[in-house]
Scaffold this motif. Structure first.
Motif, PDB file in Angstrom:
ATOM      1  N   THR A 276       0.846  -1.187   0.000  1.00 47.74           N
ATOM      2  CA  THR A 276       0.000   0.000   0.000  1.00 47.74           C
ATOM      3  C   THR A 276       0.885   1.242   0.000  1.00 47.74           C
ATOM      4  N   ASN A 277       0.589   2.167  -0.921  1.00 46.27           N
ATOM      5  CA  ASN A 277       1.240   3.476  -0.944  1.00 46.27           C
ATOM      6  C   ASN A 277       0.148   4.531  -0.809  1.00 46.27           C
ATOM      7  N   LEU A 278       0.213   5.359   0.215  1.00 46.20           N
ATOM      8  CA  LEU A 278      -0.799   6.387   0.465  1.00 46.20           C
ATOM      9  C   LEU A 278      -0.117   7.745   0.541  1.00 46.20           C
ATOM     10  N   THR A 279      -0.666   8.720  -0.179  1.00 42.06           N
ATOM     11  CA  THR A 279      -0.188  10.096  -0.086  1.00 42.06           C
ATOM     12  C   THR A 279      -1.378  11.018   0.090  1.00 42.06           C
ATOM     13  N   TYR A 280      -1.353  11.800   1.163  1.00 41.37           N
ATOM     14  CA  TYR A 280      -2.449  12.725   1.457  1.00 41.37           C
ATOM     15  C   TYR A 280      -1.887  14.138   1.478  1.00 41.37           C
ATOM     16  N   THR A 281      -2.536  15.024   0.738  1.00 37.54           N
ATOM     17  CA  THR A 281      -2.105  16.414   0.652  1.00 37.54           C
ATOM     18  C   THR A 281      -2.953  17.272   1.580  1.00 37.54           C
ATOM     19  N   LEU A 282      -2.290  18.047   2.431  1.00 32.17           N
ATOM     20  CA  LEU A 282      -2.956  19.001   3.321  1.00 32.17           C
ATOM     21  C   LEU A 282      -2.855  20.378   2.675  1.00 32.17           C
TER      22      LEU A 282
ATOM     23  N   ALA B  81       7.254  -0.766   6.756  1.00 32.12           N
ATOM     24  CA  ALA B  81       6.509   0.486   6.591  1.00 32.12           C
ATOM     25  C   ALA B  81       7.453   1.670   6.718  1.00 32.12           C
ATOM     26  N   ASP B  82       7.245   2.669   5.859  1.00 27.07           N
ATOM     27  CA  ASP B  82       7.944   3.951   5.929  1.00 27.07           C
ATOM     28  C   ASP B  82       6.895   5.054   5.968  1.00 27.07           C
ATOM     29  N   ILE B  83       7.206   6.165   6.619  1.00 26.78           N
ATOM     30  CA  ILE B  83       6.327   7.318   6.620  1.00 26.78           C
ATOM     31  C   ILE B  83       7.175   8.556   6.357  1.00 26.78           C
ATOM     32  N   THR B  84       6.701   9.434   5.479  1.00 26.41           N
ATOM     33  CA  THR B  84       7.448  10.642   5.137  1.00 26.41           C
ATOM     34  C   THR B  84       6.526  11.847   5.131  1.00 26.41           C
ATOM     35  N   LEU B  85       7.106  13.003   5.335  1.00 26.02           N
ATOM     36  CA  LEU B  85       6.403  14.283   5.303  1.00 26.02           C
ATOM     37  C   LEU B  85       7.204  15.220   4.419  1.00 26.02           C
ATOM     38  N   THR B  86       6.534  15.838   3.446  1.00 23.89           N
ATOM     39  CA  THR B  86       7.197  16.736   2.497  1.00 23.89           C
ATOM     40  C   THR B  86       6.494  18.079   2.498  1.00 23.89           C
ATOM     41  N   LYS B  87       7.274  19.158   2.677  1.00 20.40           N
ATOM     42  CA  LYS B  87       6.672  20.481   2.777  1.00 20.40           C
ATOM     43  C   LYS B  87       7.603  21.541   2.198  1.00 20.40           C
ATOM     44  N   PRO B  88       7.108  22.378   1.255  1.00 18.44           N
ATOM     45  CA  PRO B  88       7.895  23.539   0.833  1.00 18.44           C
ATOM     46  C   PRO B  88       7.997  24.536   1.975  1.00 18.44           C
ATOM     47  N   ILE B  89       9.208  24.983   2.275  1.00 17.28           N
ATOM     48  CA  ILE B  89       9.395  25.939   3.366  1.00 17.28           C
ATOM     49  C   ILE B  89       9.827  27.307   2.850  1.00 17.28           C
ATOM     50  N   ALA B  90      10.093  27.390   1.570  1.00 16.41           N
ATOM     51  CA  ALA B  90      10.407  28.660   0.921  1.00 16.41           C
ATOM     52  C   ALA B  90      10.155  28.465  -0.561  1.00 16.41           C
ATOM     53  N   LYS B  91      10.371  29.512  -1.328  1.00 13.60           N
ATOM     54  CA  LYS B  91      10.053  29.438  -2.741  1.00 13.60           C
ATOM     55  C   LYS B  91      10.842  28.354  -3.446  1.00 13.60           C
ATOM     56  N   TYR B  92      12.077  28.138  -3.045  1.00 13.20           N
ATOM     57  CA  TYR B  92      12.936  27.173  -3.731  1.00 13.20           C
ATOM     58  C   TYR B  92      13.351  26.001  -2.848  1.00 13.20           C
ATOM     59  N   LEU B  93      12.887  25.964  -1.604  1.00 13.62           N
ATOM     60  CA  LEU B  93      13.332  24.945  -0.665  1.00 13.62           C
ATOM     61  C   LEU B  93      12.183  24.028  -0.267  1.00 13.62           C
TER      62      LEU B  93
ATOM     63  N   LEU C 157       2.558   7.295   3.355  1.00  5.40           N
ATOM     64  CA  LEU C 157       2.794   6.043   4.069  1.00  5.40           C
ATOM     65  C   LEU C 157       3.030   4.943   3.043  1.00  5.40           C
ATOM     66  N   PHE C 158       4.128   4.211   3.204  1.00  4.90           N
ATOM     67  CA  PHE C 158       4.477   3.113   2.315  1.00  4.90           C
ATOM     68  C   PHE C 158       4.536   1.842   3.158  1.00  4.90           C
ATOM     69  N   TYR C 159       3.700   0.875   2.801  1.00  6.96           N
ATOM     70  CA  TYR C 159       3.602  -0.355   3.596  1.00  6.96           C
ATOM     71  C   TYR C 159       3.661  -1.568   2.678  1.00  6.96           C
ATOM     72  N   LYS C 160       4.308  -2.643   3.186  1.00  2.00           N
ATOM     73  CA  LYS C 160       4.344  -3.886   2.434  1.00  2.00           C
ATOM     74  C   LYS C 160       4.429  -5.069   3.394  1.00  2.00           C
ATOM     75  N   TYR C 161       3.612  -6.069   3.102  1.00  5.06           N
ATOM     76  CA  TYR C 161       3.683  -7.340   3.815  1.00  5.06           C
ATOM     77  C   TYR C 161       4.246  -8.375   2.852  1.00  5.06           C
ATOM     78  N   SER C 162       5.350  -9.001   3.233  1.00 12.21           N
ATOM     79  CA  SER C 162       5.962 -10.067   2.442  1.00 12.21           C
ATOM     80  C   SER C 162       5.748 -11.377   3.186  1.00 12.21           C
ATOM     81  N   GLY C 163       5.024 -12.290   2.563  1.00 11.56           N
ATOM     82  CA  GLY C 163       4.704 -13.550   3.209  1.00 11.56           C
ATOM     83  C   GLY C 163       5.899 -14.481   3.325  1.00 11.56           C
ATOM     84  N   ARG C 164       5.675 -15.575   3.999  1.00 10.79           N
ATOM     85  CA  ARG C 164       6.741 -16.552   4.194  1.00 10.79           C
ATOM     86  C   ARG C 164       7.292 -17.003   2.845  1.00 10.79           C
TER      87      ARG C 164
END
Length: 766
Positions: free
Chosen positions: A654-660, A703-715, A669-676
């Motif tokens: 599962t890959n989920l991206t929600y924009t605020l 599972a990985d979780i990330t947050l991405t946010k512009p903090i300035a015009k170029y950053l 949120l990136f999640y994966k279940y790998s079976g036996r």
């Protein structure tokens, strides 16, 4: 209390003084911004979010793409426009009192669109919906959201991918849809990458910051791409110039390694990169450099040793090209220097330690060109030269004096050299509106030398291939193909056929069916490479046969506009003479490359991609079976118990991206279940009888979780956590060997939960 006239007058004056500024402001004429949001195809951008960040005000476009922002004072405002599936856009508006400003804003489709353009295996770039191949794409946006520092960090959450790590050598191998990495073709801009061993370590030797997207085609692509493409193709596509005249990109990222981190003590993971692009009058130039330093991880090791080896990588690339309406041509150089350090445990009696360094140099030269001679005829030419060297340097360190001397043990001082030349040319000709033809030639010249290489062998492979796209109706597309091979070592089949077809069952429903015959000649590393050290005993086998395969796959794709896409797929592959590791009959302690009489993989996959308002999601499932090749052993082999024909393993991702919108922030949120993963361990008895025991590698959640946010015009700021479940090793039902070439023992997976913080800079001038 009595109020006199004077008191009343004084109160009135005071009230006027207090309220006058408010009255003046209220009487100032207000302004308005009106606008229309249009998508790339000109349709209204309904539900797009328009925000004035400085005022923390936002609105949403209506069904016609219209929006209004009222009651604005005069001044300059920066509008931020965002919409799921489209690139964020900013536009500055200057406002005057009592006036309205009207703007028209056109959104550019992001590369995560369901109908994005693909190039792998195509005559020319075209949308995935029109392609006869079922292609998966990992675009630059998903790569950025992952906060990945290498390609493995991007692929590990994808359906059908699994990895195995060799802690002794610091390498990682890939498995795709049940097939090992040696059967997966790794391409850089359509040209093959070279590996020393059977593991696809080249995936970790590509600069992640230079990648635009990754295209994955599952199933044999031997007609188009030749040897090694039995299981599929992973095409790493680098960034190309856009519309900007000058661009500067930079990125820094700091990451913990488990609970180890220090910015000055060589602990943790540290990445720095910078790239610049320039173009004018058709000419374009780009250059970049990346330093990726991994401090290693102690893990269960003691003293000076580390479970995960420290690694320092220095990447560099440069490119010069020219393009106009009918011609695109460029030269590109990719360079790598990689240094891995394996520190030995101190001998308490002698106070000496044995250290090894693995030093890799890789230089990849590419020349590519596309020439459009007419509306019907287009030519493409590609050439590459790869110089790959891996050096092993072993030293003995006297810890009491600090004196270091070279060790003279077998295989402890050597250089393995591999060179590869590839020449490829194709012509695409439109015979009519219903028929297209693509003939081509493919030449591969490989050579190697070194202390671990038997002699200085070479393998030359010459091929002519031809395919055609036939559209008998607007709803049917058929692509037959043939490849004719001449190999300097093996008698290749006279012709390798393939047949792909796509049927548009309805405007929303597409069916794809394919058959392909695969051929793979043994690589130089499998024939002549002998690898003996403290943890590996592997011998090449010059008597190997070429591999062949027959594969059938299909997919059913249902797509509802830009909001939903569901893909149901299935495959069945039969491989003959598959090359794998086995027991050297002259020495049971040594592994060697052998041919397996028959091997099979089969399975089903289901992937759903959808967007809803500010949410974008991918949910997938796979169930893959690998044939038990022990069933084809000779009659003299004795196996304990009944062995099933197929060993099955499930996966869910599962890959989920929600924009605020109000915060201009993306949470992923990136999640994966790998079976036996069932397998077998073989043992040899004193009377040279072979027995097999069923083993099982434990399932795990990632599972990985990330947050991405512009903090300035170029950053842009990126932060997050990886491996939330803190997985390090997977339980197995056998004894640990620490080698990726064995199915025994606890399986090393990761160095545990890590946290990262990154900052990206992007500046463009048109």
């Amino acid at each position: 209390m009595r109020y006199t006239y004077t008191h009343c007058l004084s109160m009135i004056v005071t009230l006027l003084v207090l309220t006058l500024p408010t009255l003046v402001r209220a009487q100032q004429p207000a302004s308005r911004i009106e606008g229309t949001i249009l998508l790339a195809d000109g349709t209204p951008g309904s539900a797009a979010t328009v925000q004035i960040k400085s005022l923390k005000r936002a609105t949403t476009a209506d069904n016609n793409g219209h929006f209004t922002l009222d009651d604005l004072a005069s001044g300059r405002y920066e509008l931020q426009i965002s919409m799921v599936g489209y690139e964020p856009t900013r536009q500055t508006v200057d406002m005057e009192n009592n006036k309205s400003s009207t703007v028209i804003i056109r959104l550019k489709a992001a590369q995560n669109q369901l109908d994005e353009v693909v190039v792998t295996g195509q005559y020319e770039p075209q949308s995935m919906k029109k392609s006869v191949y079922q292609v998966r794409v990992i675009n630059s946006e998903r790569i950025r959201l992952r906060g990945a520092v290498n390609v493995i960090g991007v692929l590990n959450n994808e359906l059908g991918f699994r990895f195995s790590n060799d802690l002794m050598l610091g390498t990682t191998d890939i498995q795709l849809m049940g097939m090992s990495g040696r059967n997966v073709k790794i391409l850089l801009d359509g040209l093959p990458m070279v590996d020393r061993g059977d593991t696809r370590e080249s995936l970790n030797q590509i600069d992640i910051n230079s990648i635009e997207r990754i295209e994955i085609v599952e199933g044999p692509m031997s007609v188009s791409y030749g040897s090694d493409a039995l299981a599929g193709v992973i095409n790493i596509i680098t960034k190309k110039p856009g519309n900007e005249r000058l661009g500067i990109n930079a990125r820094v990222q700091e990451e913990t390694v488990g609970n180890e981190y220090s910015p000055f003590a060589n602990q943790g993971l540290h990445l720095q990169t910078a790239n610049v692009t320039w173009q004018k009058k058709g000419w374009n130039v780009s250059a970049g450099a990346t330093n990726n330093t991994f401090g290693g991880w102690q893990g269960q090791a003691t003293g000076r040793a580390k479970d995960w080896l420290p690694k320092d990588q220095l990447f560099g690339h440069g490119k010069i090209g020219y393009r106009n309406e009918n011609l695109i041509v460029y030269y590109r150089l990719d360079a790598l220097k990689e240094d891995l350090l394996s520190q030995g445990i101190e001998n308490v009696n002698t106070r000496q330690a044995r250290d090894q360094r693995y030093i890799t140099h890789r230089y990849v030269h590419q020349v590519q060109g596309d020439w459009k001679l007419s509306e019907r005829l287009q030519l493409n030419g590609q050439a590459s030269y790869t110089d790959y060297q891996r050096r092993t340097q072993t030293t003995m360190l006297d810890l009491s004096t600090g004196r270091r001397t070279l060790s003279l043990g077998e295989g402890e001082q050597d250089v393995s050299i591999f060179t590869s030349q590839t020449y490829r040319a194709t012509a695409s000709y439109k015979v009519s509106s219903a028929v297209s033809l693509q003939p081509g030639v493919d030449i591969n010249l490989d050579g190697s030398s070194g202390a671990r290489i038997a002699g200085s062998p070479t393998i030359n492979d010459y091929a002519f291939f031809v395919s055609s796209t036939i559209n008998p109706t607007a709803k049917v597309s058929i692509r037959p193909g043939l490849r004719f091979i001449k190999n300097s070592v093996y008698n290749a089949p006279p012709a390798i056929p393939s047949l792909n077809a796509k049927f548009a069952l309805s405007p929303r429903l597409d069916l794809r069916l394919a058959y392909a015959r695969g051929f793979r000649s043994p690589a130089l590393r499998e024939l002549y490479f002998n690898f003996f050290d403290a943890s590996h005993s592997i011998r090449g086998n010059p008597n190997l046969k070429a591999e062949t395969s027959n594969s059938i796959n299909g997919s059913l794709v249902w797509q509802a506009g830009r909001q939903f896409k569901s893909t149901l797929g299935g495959f069945y592959n039969v491989f003959n003479n598959l090359i794998s590791y086995g027991i050297d009959p002259s020495d049971p302690r040594v592994s060697m490359n052998i041919n397996i009489d028959k091997f099979k993989t089969t399975g089903v996959t289901l992937e759903n991609v959808f967007t809803w308002k500010a949410l974008q999601a991918t949910v997938g499932f796979s169930y893959i079976g690998r044939y038990n090749n022990l069933l084809t052993a000779t009659d003299t082999t004795n196996y304990a118990g009944g062995l099933p024909s197929f060993m099955w393993s499930p996966e869910v991702n599962t890959n989920l991206t929600y924009t605020l919108p109000t915060l201009d922030t993306k949470v992923s949120l990136f999640y994966k279940y790998s079976g036996r993963r069932p397998s077998y361990q073989t043992t040899v008895t004193a009377d040279n009888q072979v027995s097999a025991t069923l083993t099982e590698i434990a399932p795990f959640h990632w599972a990985d979780i990330t947050l991405t946010k512009p903090i300035a015009k170029y950053l842009t700021l990126t932060a997050g956590a990886k491996n939330l479940f803190n997985i390090t090793r997977l339980a197995n039902t056998s004894t640990d060997t620490g080698s990726a070439h064995s199915s025994a023992g606890p399986v090393p997976l990761s160095y545990g939960r890590s946290y990262f913080l990154g900052l990206s800079f992007q500046w463009y001038k048109n």
